[in-house]
Motif scaffolding. Sequence first.
Motif, PDB file in Angstrom:
ATOM      1  N   LYS A 181       0.810  -1.214   0.000  1.00 35.79           N
ATOM      2  CA  LYS A 181       0.000   0.000   0.000  1.00 35.79           C
ATOM      3  C   LYS A 181       0.850   1.273   0.000  1.00 35.79           C
ATOM      4  CE  LYS A 181      -3.766  -2.296   2.445  1.00 35.79           C
ATOM      5  NZ  LYS A 181      -4.658  -2.299   3.634  1.00 35.79           N
ATOM      6  N   GLU A 182       2.159   1.113   0.114  1.00 33.90           N
ATOM      7  CA  GLU A 182       3.040   2.286   0.134  1.00 33.90           C
ATOM      8  C   GLU A 182       3.301   2.760  -1.286  1.00 33.90           C
ATOM      9  OE1 GLU A 182       6.481   2.396   2.679  1.00 33.90           O
ATOM     10  OE2 GLU A 182       5.788   0.614   3.750  1.00 33.90           O
ATOM     11  N   GLU A 183       2.894   3.985  -1.570  1.00 33.10           N
ATOM     12  CA  GLU A 183       3.002   4.506  -2.929  1.00 33.10           C
ATOM     13  C   GLU A 183       4.454   4.606  -3.383  1.00 33.10           C
ATOM     14  OE1 GLU A 183       2.025   5.525  -6.589  1.00 33.10           O
ATOM     15  OE2 GLU A 183       0.611   4.887  -5.024  1.00 33.10           O
ATOM     16  N   ARG A 184       5.369   4.909  -2.466  1.00 33.59           N
ATOM     17  CA  ARG A 184       6.772   5.044  -2.879  1.00 33.59           C
ATOM     18  C   ARG A 184       7.339   3.700  -3.340  1.00 33.59           C
ATOM     19  NH1 ARG A 184      10.437   5.776   2.610  1.00 33.59           N
ATOM     20  NH2 ARG A 184       9.613   3.969   3.763  1.00 33.59           N
ATOM     21  N   VAL A 185       6.943   2.615  -2.684  1.00 30.51           N
ATOM     22  CA  VAL A 185       7.399   1.288  -3.105  1.00 30.51           C
ATOM     23  C   VAL A 185       6.781   0.920  -4.444  1.00 30.51           C
ATOM     24  CG1 VAL A 185       7.460  -1.166  -2.501  1.00 30.51           C
ATOM     25  CG2 VAL A 185       7.750   0.559  -0.717  1.00 30.51           C
ATOM     26  N   ARG A 186       5.524   1.245  -4.629  1.00 23.98           N
ATOM     27  CA  ARG A 186       4.855   0.958  -5.894  1.00 23.98           C
ATOM     28  C   ARG A 186       5.512   1.737  -7.038  1.00 23.98           C
ATOM     29  NH1 ARG A 186      -0.555  -0.908  -5.168  1.00 23.98           N
ATOM     30  NH2 ARG A 186      -1.376   0.448  -6.784  1.00 23.98           N
ATOM     31  N   GLU A 187       5.910   2.970  -6.758  1.00 22.95           N
ATOM     32  CA  GLU A 187       6.569   3.782  -7.776  1.00 22.95           C
ATOM     33  C   GLU A 187       7.944   3.203  -8.128  1.00 22.95           C
ATOM     34  OE1 GLU A 187       7.158   6.337 -10.671  1.00 22.95           O
ATOM     35  OE2 GLU A 187       5.284   6.190  -9.534  1.00 22.95           O
ATOM     36  N   ILE A 188       8.659   2.714  -7.117  1.00 29.52           N
ATOM     37  CA  ILE A 188       9.962   2.088  -7.377  1.00 29.52           C
ATOM     38  C   ILE A 188       9.787   0.844  -8.244  1.00 29.52           C
ATOM     39  CG2 ILE A 188      11.894   0.876  -6.294  1.00 29.52           C
ATOM     40  CD1 ILE A 188      11.478   2.747  -3.854  1.00 29.52           C
ATOM     41  N   ALA A 189       8.776   0.030  -7.944  1.00 34.86           N
ATOM     42  CA  ALA A 189       8.522  -1.177  -8.734  1.00 34.86           C
ATOM     43  C   ALA A 189       8.164  -0.828 -10.172  1.00 34.86           C
ATOM     44  CB  ALA A 189       7.406  -1.987  -8.086  1.00 34.86           C
ATOM     45  N   ARG A 190       7.367   0.236 -10.313  1.00 38.86           N
ATOM     46  CA  ARG A 190       6.983   0.681 -11.665  1.00 38.86           C
ATOM     47  C   ARG A 190       8.228   1.128 -12.444  1.00 38.86           C
ATOM     48  NH1 ARG A 190       3.736   4.468 -10.149  1.00 38.86           N
ATOM     49  NH2 ARG A 190       1.905   3.132 -10.005  1.00 38.86           N
ATOM     50  N   ARG A 191       9.135   1.827 -11.751  1.00 35.90           N
ATOM     51  CA  ARG A 191      10.357   2.289 -12.401  1.00 35.90           C
ATOM     52  C   ARG A 191      11.267   1.115 -12.764  1.00 35.90           C
ATOM     53  NH1 ARG A 191      12.296   5.342  -8.596  1.00 35.90           N
ATOM     54  NH2 ARG A 191      14.149   4.185  -7.972  1.00 35.90           N
ATOM     55  N   ALA A 192      11.295   0.095 -11.898  1.00 36.74           N
ATOM     56  CA  ALA A 192      12.117  -1.083 -12.181  1.00 36.74           C
ATOM     57  C   ALA A 192      11.662  -1.774 -13.455  1.00 36.74           C
ATOM     58  CB  ALA A 192      12.057  -2.052 -10.993  1.00 36.74           C
ATOM     59  N   MET A 193      10.345  -1.935 -13.614  1.00 35.43           N
ATOM     60  CA  MET A 193       9.841  -2.582 -14.830  1.00 35.43           C
ATOM     61  C   MET A 193      10.126  -1.729 -16.057  1.00 35.43           C
ATOM     62  SD  MET A 193       8.402  -5.163 -16.190  1.00 35.43           S
ATOM     63  CE  MET A 193       7.432  -6.141 -15.040  1.00 35.43           C
ATOM     64  N   ALA A 194       9.946  -0.407 -15.919  1.00 33.77           N
ATOM     65  CA  ALA A 194      10.222   0.490 -17.051  1.00 33.77           C
ATOM     66  C   ALA A 194      11.699   0.419 -17.447  1.00 33.77           C
ATOM     67  CB  ALA A 194       9.831   1.922 -16.683  1.00 33.77           C
ATOM     68  N   MET A 195      12.586   0.382 -16.454  1.00 36.82           N
ATOM     69  CA  MET A 195      14.017   0.283 -16.738  1.00 36.82           C
ATOM     70  C   MET A 195      14.360  -1.031 -17.426  1.00 36.82           C
ATOM     71  SD  MET A 195      15.594   3.025 -15.891  1.00 36.82           S
ATOM     72  CE  MET A 195      15.445   4.485 -14.863  1.00 36.82           C
TER      73      MET A 195
END
Length: 582
Positions: A181-195
């Motif tokens: 539920k932590e938005e910062r972790v979700r954003e990091i995961a989204r960035r990892a997939m994009a990278m």
Amino acid sequence: AKDQARTNVAFVYRLIAVHGSKEQLNEPDLLRRCIELINWALDTLTRPGDELSSSLQGLRYNLCRVCGVLLDKNPGAMSLVAQDLRAKLFKFFITHCGYGDLAEEYNEKLLRQHEAARDKLKEPNAELFEAEFQYNTAAVRYWAIVALAGVLTVECHYDPDILQERGPLFSCVTSVFRSCKEERVREIARRAMAMAVRHNSEMQDDDLDIITGGGDIAYSLPMILNITFYKMSDKRLPVRQGAIKLLHWMSTRFFRTRRSTYKLIATIQCSNNYYDQVFSIAKEFSEKHEELRLDFMEEVISHIELLDRDGQQRMMHYTVAWFSVLDLYDLEEEVVSQTLRHLVVLTAHMGEERKDLVQTLWSSIGREEDHIGIVIEFLVAIVTRLQNLKLLRVCLTICSYLSESKPKVVFEIMTAAILAVPEAPAVELQPDAVEDEMSWTFEKLFPATGDTRLVTRGDFSCILLAELVLRSQPAWRPHVPVLLQAALVSIDHANPLVRDSAELLLANVVFGLISGRAESSPQAKSFRQTQAVLAARFRAPPDAPQGRALPAARAQLDKGREEDVAALVAGVVGALTAERGT
């Protein structure tokens, strides 16, 4: 002591990484020493016998944080790391981040080893050992996923299985969006997939194969359609042009023998009015290819949770178009149930932000009277079986959307449910179940919690009708006796949710009958008497939802005074007398 010494060495480098400036962390000598530490720590932690040692959890934390902070301050540092070490770091971080199949399997083994080690200690050492382990584990998980995104900033020839569509990386990112539920972790995961997509040729080659037609097709047709529609609604012109190119390729690859579809997508050009264009194309495509509708829905549900809110709204936009031509009565019961479950989940997540899209979706489905009956029967069945309050509210919202196009049909179905012989709901409660409000899986979003206190089919109808009475008076006028019966029978219901709705239904029906009557009418005294009683004895709570204009909204009847009850009954009789003209 040996494990503590290893941890302390890494701790020193952690302090350097955290407190050092970007300029300092760019110094070649310091970078070389940091990479040497990373290599040494990784060898230590992957050595047989130490891989599952819970006493080395502090070393794992220091390694993850050194990498995470270093790559955040100096992303180019990863280019100095050897290819084989990058691949080892990727596997280490994805195993220790706490998300995905690899991490879950590792965590189970680590926890067993930790419990065995803790049981050998005595208090207070065991308590301190446990507290330190839990702290370090939480820190390891967070910094491992931060470091994972950093490792993916440069191209690396990883094990091909890791980057497959359903491989460890996809499993990890999907798990984050389903359980975190932590938005910062979700954003990091989204960035990892994009990278991973941007910097790794293994994943890019699959996409190029789709466009050029070379080699085997890596993805299914519904997935390609989903990607194409999503990219066609992108604000960036080059992205939309690429999506159109992909659409043209699809016309040749899949639809050369389907003349209508081939003509539709082979001639499409990039438009500035792209938002309306993708809606129109998705709707027409769904009309021509009914066989793809349900598989397409599965693709949407499995990928929409990975997007940010703007991306989710874009995907919702063309999904509404896709299902605006859905025919429920041509589908098998199990398929209907699965489809409606997906649409209920979409409504729960997007109903507030994009009420217009959700309303359009259900209005389109409710264009046929048979559809309304099928949907309401499904909604009543799942509410009475799961007894979930959040689900009840979502289902009430859906029914209100259906009633906007055909209110008479909804009132007929609901009043028939009130008159039907009451049946005990078939409930399979899970009192300890916890709602996962971030999940896009129906069972996790709406577990059988029993927090509605056993609502029956008749109760559901009473709750819904209390909501709808104010919106369409002509539709409920023929059902006044049934509405009053439902309200008066349930007004002393043991369930406060049903009781409050019964009071609201009674108040709204009576006020509806009163409104518009001339002061000089023979029933004016009864009307005024009823209005005075209701105004005095029904009060709206501070948190009453908007849209209930009457003072009686969410009213609570004061049964403590017999004269008020008698006056209320007299007013209802007067209202009915005026309504029937007798």
